[in-house]
Scaffold this motif. Sequence first.
Motif, PDB file in Angstrom:
ATOM      1  N   LEU A  76      41.404  11.521  44.076  1.00 42.91           N
ATOM      2  CA  LEU A  76      41.934  11.340  45.437  1.00 42.91           C
ATOM      3  C   LEU A  76      40.971  11.918  46.480  1.00 42.91           C
ATOM      4  O   LEU A  76      40.834  11.374  47.586  1.00 42.91           O
ATOM      5  N   ILE A  79      38.404   9.365  47.202  1.00 42.96           N
ATOM      6  CA  ILE A  79      38.921   8.408  48.195  1.00 42.96           C
ATOM      7  C   ILE A  79      38.786   9.013  49.593  1.00 42.96           C
ATOM      8  O   ILE A  79      38.345   8.359  50.549  1.00 42.96           O
ATOM      9  N   SER A  80      39.162  10.284  49.709  1.00 42.52           N
ATOM     10  CA  SER A  80      39.137  10.961  51.004  1.00 42.52           C
ATOM     11  C   SER A  80      37.726  10.968  51.599  1.00 42.52           C
ATOM     12  O   SER A  80      37.539  10.694  52.792  1.00 42.52           O
ATOM     13  N   GLU A  82      35.174   8.966  50.921  1.00 44.56           N
ATOM     14  CA  GLU A  82      34.708   7.630  51.326  1.00 44.56           C
ATOM     15  C   GLU A  82      35.452   7.157  52.584  1.00 44.56           C
ATOM     16  O   GLU A  82      34.862   6.559  53.486  1.00 44.56           O
ATOM     17  N   PHE A  83      36.746   7.444  52.623  1.00 43.62           N
ATOM     18  CA  PHE A  83      37.531   7.019  53.793  1.00 43.62           C
ATOM     19  C   PHE A  83      36.965   7.667  55.064  1.00 43.62           C
ATOM     20  O   PHE A  83      36.771   6.991  56.086  1.00 43.62           O
ATOM     21  N   VAL A 117      44.861  12.211  54.265  1.00 43.28           N
ATOM     22  CA  VAL A 117      44.331  11.817  52.951  1.00 43.28           C
ATOM     23  C   VAL A 117      43.786  13.055  52.243  1.00 43.28           C
ATOM     24  O   VAL A 117      44.076  13.317  51.071  1.00 43.28           O
ATOM     25  N   PHE A 193      42.368  -0.224  52.879  1.00 44.74           N
ATOM     26  CA  PHE A 193      42.466   1.091  52.233  1.00 44.74           C
ATOM     27  C   PHE A 193      42.637   0.927  50.721  1.00 44.74           C
ATOM     28  O   PHE A 193      42.022   1.659  49.933  1.00 44.74           O
ATOM     29  N   LEU A 196      39.369   0.171  49.130  1.00 44.90           N
ATOM     30  CA  LEU A 196      38.537   1.383  49.043  1.00 44.90           C
ATOM     31  C   LEU A 196      39.036   2.289  47.904  1.00 44.90           C
ATOM     32  O   LEU A 196      38.265   2.732  47.052  1.00 44.90           O
ATOM     33  N   ALA A 197      40.347   2.519  47.889  1.00 40.11           N
ATOM     34  CA  ALA A 197      40.925   3.450  46.910  1.00 40.11           C
ATOM     35  C   ALA A 197      40.755   2.936  45.488  1.00 40.11           C
ATOM     36  O   ALA A 197      40.529   3.722  44.553  1.00 40.11           O
ATOM     37  N   GLN A 198      40.842   1.604  45.354  1.00 39.36           N
ATOM     38  CA  GLN A 198      40.786   0.991  44.027  1.00 39.36           C
ATOM     39  C   GLN A 198      39.508   1.362  43.279  1.00 39.36           C
ATOM     40  O   GLN A 198      39.507   1.476  42.052  1.00 39.36           O
ATOM     41  N   GLN A 199      38.428   1.583  44.032  1.00 47.52           N
ATOM     42  CA  GLN A 199      37.153   1.925  43.381  1.00 47.52           C
ATOM     43  C   GLN A 199      37.201   3.287  42.694  1.00 47.52           C
ATOM     44  O   GLN A 199      36.341   3.608  41.886  1.00 47.52           O
ATOM     45  N   HIS A 200      38.174   4.102  43.047  1.00 50.74           N
ATOM     46  CA  HIS A 200      38.221   5.465  42.506  1.00 50.74           C
ATOM     47  C   HIS A 200      39.426   5.678  41.588  1.00 50.74           C
ATOM     48  O   HIS A 200      39.699   6.809  41.180  1.00 50.74           O
TER      49      HIS A 200
END
Length: 482
Positions: A76, A79-80, A82-83, A117, A193, A196-200
């Motif tokens: 998570l 994700i944070s 990269e976001f 996030v 989002f 993006l999150a799916q990659q992690h």
Amino acid sequence: MAFTAPTVPTVANLIDGQWVDGSGTDTLTVLNPGTGQVLTSFRSSTAEDVDRAVAAARAAQPGWAALSARQRSEALHAISVEFASRLSEFIGLEVLDAGKPLTAATEEELPDIADSVRHFAGAARVLSGQAAGEYVAGTTTFIRREPLGVVAGVTPWNYPLWQAVWKIMPSLAAGNTVVIKPAEITPLSTVAFAALAQQHLPAGVLNIVNGQGSVVGAALAGHPGVDLVSFTGSTATGRNIAAAAAQNPNRAILELGGNAPVIVFDDVDIDSAAESIVGAALYNAGQECMAATRLIIADTVADRFLEAVVDNLKKVTLGDPTDEHTTLGPLISAEQLDRVEKLIANRPTSSTVLCGGNRPDRPGFYLEPTLISGLSQDDDLIQQEIFGPVMTAQTFSDESEAVALANGVDFGLAGSVWTRDIGRGMRVVNALNYGNVWINNHLVVAPDLPIGGFNSSGYGKEGGQLGIEEFTRVKQIGISLT
Ligand code: NAD
């Protein structure tokens, strides 16, 4: 600050790590509320799409829950990071799709989402509970906090990404997998989002199904494969969600509407209070469940206070959300604008429009900042959630009348009291039937703090430690000492 147009993502469903079109027959369009023009369109989804997404989430859940809190947190946090590095894309999407003024989105909303996030990524590492002990002689008992399983999130259009993040991140942190259904008129930032999150994340941990509420939302709320439905939206839809969830029964968190009272006593600094309150009333064009809508003013200062409110409303710069000078953007849709205009048009003859009340002559779904006085407690403008850049004014002669007016509606989400007398401030907030109350402030929100309403504003909390705990179940374990 210049607006950079983002790439509009293709709106599709994310199921088990794959992007697929919905299998419905309708085509749904996404409009730019600032211009009324079409941004994109997508295929609706069906109950079968929901079945597939829930099955994927259920299959992925044991593996996700088996990770340590640290491992989940690390995913998570990735994700944070990269976001945060791609925040400008998300600012652009919320400006185009939800009509957020560029400056507010850049300086407040999106940095706050990035902070959320980050906060939720670590929050499930510090779960707490009752101490283990011998509550019954000869047995040591302790509690274990477990993930629930599959969480369904159904989100509204007023804070599309904010609401998605406040459901997705704490659910995942606690070891659940998620199926999210964005509002059909504002899906863009949630789709981006999720990509993006799916990659992690492992496939199936985060799924997204786009489509109508009455089809996709209803199927999720009553789905036997869902353990909890976290809903943010109107009270009317919340009732449907709760009824559908009760069939299994699924747990439900309902974050519903509001029409916040703002009690102003005669000892305030009128200019600074009026400026702060107008800011909290017009944020997000008043499409804010906790907006500082309902002024309840001491009669001895009411005229002076309302003059100061009007002065502040006149300072607002209404306009295109992509313009950095805009402080008041459009309403989300033609329907929402019509609804608010009807409430204003049907006001009682005894009332007075002290400012605004009209739709400016420009494309898009705009309404002037508006203030209406002379209202009674049973008027629709007092009893209903307005959800637009509209403030109402009533007056009171003593503290008990102020509290009675504030509490005299069905909602119970947020409210504030403005006074320099701290004892009086505490007495009044203690008496308010609202889940979030402030003294000399309004709209204080952080992911560290629980938000949630009473009465018709729903039940359950989002945010803070309580908000994480909502996404867990408690198991009591007793071990015999003999
Ligand atoms: P809405 O209830 O119309 O829709 C919310 C979501 O529910 C959408 O995704 C919609 O598609 C879905 N939906 C619609 N009908 C459904 C059904 N029968 N079954 C399942 N899902 C269904 O609300 P909205 O107009 O999108 O959002 C505005 C409302 O949200 C306001 O009332 C506002 O106060 C509330 N809100 C509350 C909070 C809070 O924290 N309490 C925060 C933001 C917004």
